[in-house]
Scaffold this motif. Structure first.
Motif, short mmCIF file in Angstrom:
data_model
loop_
_atom_site.label_atom_id
_atom_site.label_comp_id
_atom_site.label_asym_id
_atom_site.label_seq_id
_atom_site.Cartn_x
_atom_site.Cartn_y
_atom_site.Cartn_z
N TYR A 1 0.81 -1.22 0.00
CA TYR A 1 0.00 0.00 0.00
C TYR A 1 0.84 1.27 0.00
O TYR A 1 0.29 2.38 -0.08
N GLY B 1 3.74 3.89 -1.72
CA GLY B 1 3.99 4.30 -3.10
C GLY B 1 5.33 4.98 -3.27
O GLY B 1 6.02 5.32 -2.30
N ARG C 1 -1.34 8.66 -7.39
CA ARG C 1 -0.21 7.83 -6.99
C ARG C 1 -0.74 6.52 -6.39
O ARG C 1 -1.68 6.53 -5.60
N SER C 2 -0.15 5.41 -6.85
CA SER C 2 -0.48 4.05 -6.42
C SER C 2 -1.77 3.51 -7.01
O SER C 2 -2.21 2.42 -6.63
N ASP D 1 0.01 0.89 -8.97
CA ASP D 1 1.10 0.23 -8.23
C ASP D 1 1.09 0.71 -6.79
O ASP D 1 1.79 1.65 -6.46
N ASP D 2 0.28 0.12 -5.84
CA ASP D 2 -0.31 -1.18 -6.03
C ASP D 2 -1.66 -1.26 -5.33
O ASP D 2 -2.15 -2.32 -5.03
N LYS D 3 -2.27 -0.09 -5.05
CA LYS D 3 -3.55 -0.13 -4.37
C LYS D 3 -4.66 -0.68 -5.26
O LYS D 3 -5.68 -1.18 -4.76
N GLU E 1 8.04 -0.06 -1.72
CA GLU E 1 8.67 0.94 -2.59
C GLU E 1 9.90 1.57 -1.94
O GLU E 1 10.66 2.26 -2.61
N ASP F 1 0.97 -7.65 -7.86
CA ASP F 1 1.59 -6.36 -8.11
C ASP F 1 2.03 -6.33 -9.57
O ASP F 1 2.34 -7.38 -10.15
#
Length: 529
Positions: A121, A123, A170-171, A174-176, A209, A235
């Motif tokens: 979770y 980023g 953002r995210s 990747d990966d939320k 990250e 992911d």
């Protein structure tokens, strides 16, 4: 093609994959996949707006691993999302100085296997000035920015959105996005009373990250809680062709910041040029000594312990759809490295990437001066048998052979006066590569299950170009880990204007539903060797 025809075609494909994999009867397994996917699709159609609003709320929380306050907000939000869906034993898995991992479990009656879904979770860092809209203000557009996408309102309740719409934040990819897809799949299965065939656990990391520096400690501390038959690393992006892929390996990674020193103060280039060492030139020559234009790493001994590509991996590469020419055209590239060698083959090799250079000024900030320092940032992608520790020794040995005094500390005037060339190296944490066997029982079961009800069978990929800490799960927990990605390949992963194409999110929900509904019968009751 009608919906009925598509479903029949999907059932046939699922049946063929089942026979090849040697699992349960093709008709039964295929119908399980079709039924689970249909349930997920019908649920999503009714709830698109609600899914997107919950997703946007999660994306709106800043998620840098170093931002302890907001990382904790993310973790607590995820805990509530799990508890809302009936997950049991939800808790934060902690280690000193580490962002917490979020854990929950959802048993299935009669299941004999336990599967853990991993996602992260946190980023990547952001430079807001490079984003079209603020990185933690989720914005929905009807198409991609590259296609002139217009900003539209995120619907509420039963509102619908076109499949080519994209959510920017953002995210998002990747990966939320993976977390939202797996939780929506659980919702859909519960809504339609579709049974899960495995006991489910989830593990959401908060430091991936930032290099997963505390992951080993967390896995060791909670190893009993995390016991399972296998893990899926959820992911990354799907194949560049748009096809679903199952990836059996991940590159390792290490990274460093490099500082090269010139004069103690900036000098007029007319008065001192050709006399005072120029750190920009020194840095450029140093980079050129480390790799060539085709990506070959020139550091002595770098390839000595690289594990060769196996025959099974070569067959898998050869079976992939040809897509490199399409990629080159989309990216404006007349050629790619190593005489246009296939991308799938290139990511099986080590790579040294220059991710940034900073020295002096250009354009409106350019001046006729010799800078005092030059900076470069590198990431090094590793393949099996390479270790970050050995790669770091090789890099520093190369710098010394180029005439540099190598230090990890701040550079003083005394150090500058004592050494003609000084390089400061600051290493980031890293990890080695991993690569699971492509013919293992878990991999065969996942491949067969993902084919059930799908329009096309998934692609089997030997390794990802990106990196992840899968090796730790294999070393600490002694279980196989394979990667199942859902994001669009052009999601601007790690860059400005990161996004998730909504059809990828919808497909991901169906993928997880089919997986959880069908893998138990494919996998069987025998423990994975």
């Amino acid at each position: 093609m009608s919906k009925t025809t598509r479903l029949r075609r999907a059932a046939v494909v699922g049946a063929a994959v089942s026979l090849l994999a040697g699992g349960a009867s093709a008709q039964t397994a295929g119908s399980v996949g079709v039924r689970a996917r249909a349930a997920a699709r019908e649920y999503r159609v009714r709830r698109e707006g609600a899914i997107l609003r919950e997703f946007a709320e999660l994306l709106a929380i800043p998620n840098l691993a170093t931002d302890s306050t907001n990382i904790r907000r993310n973790a607590q939000t995820l805990m509530r999302m799990l508890e809302h869906r009936g997950f049991r034993n939800t808790q934060l898995l902690v280690a000193p100085g580490a962002p917490p991992a979020v854990y929950g479990e959802l048993p299935a009656g009669g299941a004999t296997r336990t599967l853990v879904l991993y996602a992260h979770y946190d980023g990547q860092p952001v430079d807001p000035s490079q984003w079209t809209t603020p990185p933690w203000t989720p914005v929905l557009r009807d198409h991609s920015l590259a296609a002139g996408g217009r900003e539209i309102e995120i619907p509420s309740g039963e509102g619908r959105v076109g499949p080519e719409a994209r959510l920017y934040a953002r995210s998002a990819g990747d990966d939320k996005g993976s977390i939202m897809a797996m939780l929506a799949a659980v919702d859909a299965m519960q809504s339609a009373s579709v049974q899960r065939s495995v006991n489910l656990k989830v593990f959401f990391e908060g430091e991936e990250e930032a290099g997963s520096g505390h992951l080993r400690e967390i896995l060791e501390r909670y190893s009993s809680l995390l016991a399972a038959d296998a893990w899926l690393f959820c992911d990354g992006p799907v194949h560049q062709s748009g096809r679903q892929q199952l990836v059996f390996g991940q590159r390792g990674v290490t990274a460093f910041e490099l500082t090269i020193y010139g004069p103690a103060r900036a000098l007029h280039s007319g008065h001192y040029g050709n006399w005072a060492p120029n750190p920009a030139v020194l840095l450029a020559n140093l980079i050129a000594s480390m790799r060539d234009d085709d990506g070959r790493i020139k550091i002595a001994g770098y390839y000595d312990d690289v594990r060769p590509i196996t025959p099974a991996e070569r067959r898998a590469i050869a079976a992939l759809p040809p897509y490199d020419d399409t990629l080159r055209a989309a990216l404006g590239l007349a050629r790619t490295e190593a005489n246009d060698a296939p991308l799938a083959e290139r990511i099986m090799r080590p790579a040294l990437n220059v991710r940034g250079i900073r020295v002096g000024g250009v354009r409106e900030t350019g001046s006729n001066t010799i800078a005092t320092e030059a900076y470069a940032s590198f990431d090094l992608r590793l393949v099996p048998n390479q270790t970050p520790e050995r790669v770091q020794r090789l890099v520093e040995g190369h710098l010394r052979r180029q005439g540099y005094f190598v230090t990890h500390d701040s550079v003083t005037t005394a150090v500058r006066l004592a050494h003609p060339r000084v390089a400061r190296v600051e290493w980031e944490s890293g990890y080695p590569a991993s690569r699971a066997p492509m013919d293992g029982p878990f991999g065969r079961a996942v491949l067969a299950t993902l084919g059930d009800g799908a329009a096309e069978p998934p692609l089997a990929i030997p390794t990802f170009g990106g990196s992840g800490p899968a090796y730790l799960f294999e070393q600490v927990l002694r279980v196989p880990m394979i990667t199942l990605p859902i994001a669009n390949y052009d999601d601007n992963q790690h860059a400005a204007d990161e996004n998730l194409r909504l059809q990828n999110l919808w497909d991901g929900i169906e993928t997880y539903a089919a997986l959880l509904a069908g893998i138990g019968s494919r996998w069987g009751e025998r423990a994975v060797p």
